[in-house]
Design an enzyme around this catalytic site. Structure first.
Site, PDB file in Angstrom:
ATOM      1  N   ARG A  67       5.161   9.493  -9.327  1.00 51.78           N
ATOM      2  CA  ARG A  67       3.895   9.951 -10.665  1.00 51.78           C
ATOM      3  C   ARG A  67       4.285  11.283 -10.665  1.00 51.78           C
ATOM      4  O   ARG A  67       4.251  11.634  -9.802  1.00 51.78           O
ATOM      5  CB  ARG A  67       2.924   9.439 -10.217  1.00 51.78           C
ATOM      6  CG  ARG A  67       3.022   7.297  -9.642  1.00 51.78           C
ATOM      7  CD  ARG A  67       1.298   7.121  -9.287  1.00 51.78           C
ATOM      8  NE  ARG A  67       1.118   5.391  -9.970  1.00 51.78           N
ATOM      9  CZ  ARG A  67       1.089   4.966 -10.561  1.00 51.78           C
ATOM     10  NH1 ARG A  67       0.328   5.766 -11.478  1.00 51.78           N
ATOM     11  NH2 ARG A  67       1.175   3.800 -10.563  1.00 51.78           N
ATOM     12  N   ALA A 116      -0.619   4.721  -7.166  1.00 51.83           N
ATOM     13  CA  ALA A 116      -1.637   3.546  -7.940  1.00 51.83           C
ATOM     14  C   ALA A 116      -1.301   2.515  -8.338  1.00 51.83           C
ATOM     15  O   ALA A 116      -1.583   1.475  -8.927  1.00 51.83           O
ATOM     16  CB  ALA A 116      -2.484   4.442  -9.000  1.00 51.83           C
ATOM     17  N   SER A 117      -0.013   2.428  -7.365  1.00 57.03           N
ATOM     18  CA  SER A 117       0.598   1.582  -8.145  1.00 57.03           C
ATOM     19  C   SER A 117       1.182   0.935  -8.616  1.00 57.03           C
ATOM     20  O   SER A 117       1.512   1.622  -9.851  1.00 57.03           O
ATOM     21  CB  SER A 117       0.103  -0.051  -6.921  1.00 57.03           C
ATOM     22  OG  SER A 117       0.086  -0.081  -5.719  1.00 57.03           O
ATOM     23  N   HIS A 118       0.325  -0.459  -9.535  1.00 58.32           N
ATOM     24  CA  HIS A 118       0.627  -0.985 -10.946  1.00 58.32           C
ATOM     25  C   HIS A 118      -0.797  -0.321 -11.817  1.00 58.32           C
ATOM     26  O   HIS A 118      -0.400  -0.915 -13.001  1.00 58.32           O
ATOM     27  CB  HIS A 118       0.191  -2.930 -11.169  1.00 58.32           C
ATOM     28  CG  HIS A 118      -0.752  -2.815 -10.341  1.00 58.32           C
ATOM     29  ND1 HIS A 118      -1.315  -3.257  -9.249  1.00 58.32           N
ATOM     30  CD2 HIS A 118      -1.927  -3.101 -11.423  1.00 58.32           C
ATOM     31  CE1 HIS A 118      -2.817  -3.444  -9.232  1.00 58.32           C
ATOM     32  NE2 HIS A 118      -3.286  -3.338  -9.962  1.00 58.32           N
TER      33      HIS A 118
END
Length: 193
Positions: A67, A116-118
């Protein structure tokens, strides 16, 4: 007030220099995550880990995904952990199972994944794992949240030169490669059987 949601700490990342009070308020009111909040979460988690650990300088590992602002959040987390005496290792960009492998294989006191994964790409956050690779549970999360509030209420200054020094890990390795090699070794054992 609780910092953790259903899967760690999550929020839209804002890369600004905020005081700890401002950072906590911004997180609670707008679910916005700043490096200064990540730093104090690192400090609080280090204190909580030391309360359960025989070692006064526990060794921990951090991994992350790609990210946009995770490098800044990782540095801030590293600073917080180091301020409170943790030895910090970086596993680099790594999937969660790879981080679990690194925690268990190397005997780290804890592992951290900046992700923050998905969630949308502008979000990020933090997942914390214990020495067995399990995610934090509500009681630990409440304790870490309480320590964050206590640290923020203290009047303290941290030297910028010291902070910059503490933003670097003690050790850095390619955790993804380490995990892939372990999987290949396991596959080879199965094939040989």
């Amino acid at each position: 007030m609780q910092l953790f949601g259903t899967d760690g700490v999550r929020g839209k990342v804002e890369v600004t220099d905020k005081s700890y009070d401002e950072a906590l308020s911004l997180y609670h009111n707008q679910r916005t995550l700043t490096p200064s909040l990540m730093r104090v979460i690192g400090e609080a988690t280090a204190i909580e880990i030391q309360s359960r650990c025989d070692n006064s300088n526990p060794c921990v590992v951090i991994g992350w995904d790609n990210r946009p602002n995770n490098s800044l959040l990782t540095k801030a987390l590293t600073q917080g952990l180091a301020i409170q005496g943790c030895e910090v290792h970086w596993a680099g960009e790594i999937a969660t199972p790879g981080l679990h492998y690194c925690i268990l294989e190397s005997g780290y006191a804890a592992g951290f994944r900046v992700t923050a994964s998905h969630n949308p790409a502008h979000d990020s956050g933090l997942k914390i794992f214990d020495k067995f690779g399990f995610k934090t549970y509500p009681e630990r999360e409440m304790e870490i949240s309480r320590i964050v509030e206590n640290l923020i209420s203290e009047d303290r200054e941290i030297d910028d030169v010291l902070l910059e020094k503490m933003s670097k890990p003690t050790n850095q390795f390619d955790g993804g490669k380490k995990h892939q090699q372990a999987l290949q070794n396991r596959l080879k054992l199965i094939e040989d059987m």
